[in-house]
Motif scaffolding. Structure first.
Motif, short mmCIF file in Angstrom:
data_model
loop_
_atom_site.label_atom_id
_atom_site.label_comp_id
_atom_site.label_asym_id
_atom_site.label_seq_id
_atom_site.Cartn_x
_atom_site.Cartn_y
_atom_site.Cartn_z
N MET A 1 39.11 80.88 41.50
CA MET A 1 39.15 80.86 40.03
C MET A 1 37.86 80.24 39.49
SD MET A 1 41.45 81.18 37.44
CE MET A 1 41.67 80.59 35.81
N LYS A 2 37.18 80.98 38.64
CA LYS A 2 35.93 80.50 38.06
C LYS A 2 36.22 79.51 36.94
CE LYS A 2 33.61 84.83 39.00
NZ LYS A 2 33.02 86.02 38.42
N LYS A 3 35.40 78.47 36.87
CA LYS A 3 35.50 77.46 35.81
C LYS A 3 34.67 77.92 34.62
CE LYS A 3 37.32 73.82 38.12
NZ LYS A 3 38.63 73.33 37.86
N VAL A 4 35.13 77.58 33.43
CA VAL A 4 34.35 77.86 32.22
C VAL A 4 33.43 76.66 31.99
CG1 VAL A 4 34.45 78.27 29.74
CG2 VAL A 4 36.18 79.28 31.22
N ILE A 5 32.14 76.96 31.81
CA ILE A 5 31.18 75.90 31.51
C ILE A 5 30.51 76.19 30.18
CG2 ILE A 5 30.74 75.32 33.92
CD1 ILE A 5 28.13 76.88 33.74
N GLY A 6 29.95 75.16 29.58
CA GLY A 6 29.24 75.31 28.31
C GLY A 6 27.78 75.61 28.52
N ARG A 7 27.03 75.62 27.41
CA ARG A 7 25.60 75.93 27.51
C ARG A 7 24.78 74.78 28.10
NH1 ARG A 7 26.81 75.14 22.18
NH2 ARG A 7 25.64 73.51 21.11
N ARG A 8 25.35 73.59 28.11
CA ARG A 8 24.78 72.43 28.80
C ARG A 8 25.90 71.74 29.56
NH1 ARG A 8 22.58 71.46 23.94
NH2 ARG A 8 23.90 69.66 23.58
N GLU A 9 25.62 71.31 30.77
CA GLU A 9 26.63 70.65 31.59
C GLU A 9 26.03 69.48 32.36
OE1 GLU A 9 29.88 70.89 31.81
OE2 GLU A 9 30.04 72.62 30.48
N ARG A 10 26.87 68.58 32.78
CA ARG A 10 26.45 67.45 33.60
C ARG A 10 26.52 67.85 35.07
NH1 ARG A 10 24.67 63.01 30.56
NH2 ARG A 10 25.41 63.43 28.46
N ILE B 1 31.85 80.75 34.48
CA ILE B 1 31.72 81.66 33.35
C ILE B 1 31.20 80.80 32.20
CG2 ILE B 1 32.97 83.09 31.68
CD1 ILE B 1 35.01 83.63 33.94
N VAL B 2 30.20 81.29 31.46
CA VAL B 2 29.55 80.50 30.43
C VAL B 2 30.14 80.78 29.05
CG1 VAL B 2 27.34 79.89 29.36
CG2 VAL B 2 27.42 80.56 31.78
N ASP B 3 30.57 79.72 28.36
CA ASP B 3 30.99 79.79 26.96
C ASP B 3 29.90 79.08 26.16
OD1 ASP B 3 32.02 79.43 24.41
OD2 ASP B 3 34.04 78.95 25.11
N VAL B 4 29.07 79.85 25.46
CA VAL B 4 27.90 79.28 24.79
C VAL B 4 28.24 78.39 23.59
CG1 VAL B 4 26.34 81.09 25.58
CG2 VAL B 4 27.52 81.37 23.40
N GLN B 5 29.50 78.41 23.15
CA GLN B 5 29.91 77.53 22.04
C GLN B 5 30.18 76.11 22.51
OE1 GLN B 5 33.21 79.95 20.41
NE2 GLN B 5 32.13 79.72 18.49
N GLU B 6 30.30 75.91 23.81
CA GLU B 6 30.71 74.62 24.35
C GLU B 6 29.56 73.88 25.04
OE1 GLU B 6 33.61 73.18 24.04
OE2 GLU B 6 34.72 74.83 23.15
N VAL B 7 29.73 72.56 25.18
CA VAL B 7 28.83 71.73 25.99
C VAL B 7 29.67 70.72 26.75
CG1 VAL B 7 26.78 71.93 24.52
CG2 VAL B 7 28.39 70.09 24.11
N ASN B 8 29.21 70.35 27.92
CA ASN B 8 29.84 69.31 28.74
C ASN B 8 31.34 69.49 28.98
OD1 ASN B 8 27.35 68.01 29.04
ND2 ASN B 8 27.65 66.86 27.16
N LEU B 9 31.76 70.70 29.29
CA LEU B 9 33.17 70.96 29.59
C LEU B 9 33.62 70.22 30.84
CD1 LEU B 9 33.57 74.73 28.69
CD2 LEU B 9 34.36 72.75 27.39
N SER B 10 32.70 69.98 31.77
CA SER B 10 33.06 69.26 33.00
C SER B 10 33.50 67.85 32.65
CB SER B 10 31.88 69.21 33.98
OG SER B 10 30.75 68.64 33.37
N LYS B 11 32.86 67.22 31.69
CA LYS B 11 33.21 65.88 31.26
C LYS B 11 34.57 65.89 30.54
CE LYS B 11 31.07 62.01 28.81
NZ LYS B 11 29.95 61.61 27.99
N LYS B 12 34.78 66.91 29.71
CA LYS B 12 36.03 67.03 28.95
C LYS B 12 37.22 67.29 29.89
CE LYS B 12 33.59 68.71 24.90
NZ LYS B 12 33.15 69.87 24.15
N SER B 13 36.96 67.94 31.02
CA SER B 13 38.05 68.27 31.95
C SER B 13 38.54 67.03 32.70
CB SER B 13 37.61 69.33 32.95
OG SER B 13 36.75 68.77 33.93
#
Length: 143
Positions: free
Chosen positions: A1-10, A129-141
């Motif tokens: 399962m692919k993770k959704v990431i934002g346009r910037r990630e940690r 998979i990239v969601d360009v509206q988001e940033v730092n989804l890894s931190k939010k998860s």
């Protein structure tokens, strides 16, 4: 399962002692790159070794560590201005979304760029998979 990431990630680099460094996602770039101010190829016991320092001293994440790699190569890449240049390419373990995997980075001067790290398609393929509206989804998860 692919993770959704934002346009910037940690991203973490456990072998290099770096945590939570911001990387900009660039689906137009094949190879990932990291800012490098010092790089030098030396010979040790008849083997070539690459010594390098990543990030800038002004970066809060900079640790000044002199890193070394025997697992490196040179790669011809087109820079952001479309000019071909030869860069050193190193491989290291990275951690994103609590998943550790091996990734390759070219060492380059990104001092004029906003982000010290560019995460290209080779690192993203099959994982994200990239969601360009988001940033730092890894931190939010982690919440």
């Amino acid at each position: 399962m692919k993770k959704v990431i934002g346009r910037r990630e940690r991203i973490n680099f456990p072998e290099w002692g770096l945590k939570n460094v911001t990387g900009k996602i660039d689906t137009g770039a094949y190879t990932s790159s990291i800012h490098c101010e010092f790089v030098e190829e030396r010979e040790e016991d008849g083997r070539k070794v690459l010594f390098f320092k990543v990030l800038e001293p002004s970066d809060k994440k900079y640790n000044g560590k002199l890193l070394r790699s025997e697992n490196y190569s040179q790669k011809k890449v087109k820079n952001s201005f479309g000019q071909a240049e030869v860069r050193y390419k190193v491989s290291t373990k990275v951690i994103m979304f609590d998943v550790e995997f091996e990734a390759e980075f070219t060492l380059t001067d990104r001092s004029k760029m906003r982000n010290p790290i560019l995460l290209g398609r080779k690192l993203l393929i099959g994982r994200f998979i990239v969601d360009v509206q988001e940033v730092n989804l890894s931190k939010k998860s982690l919440k």
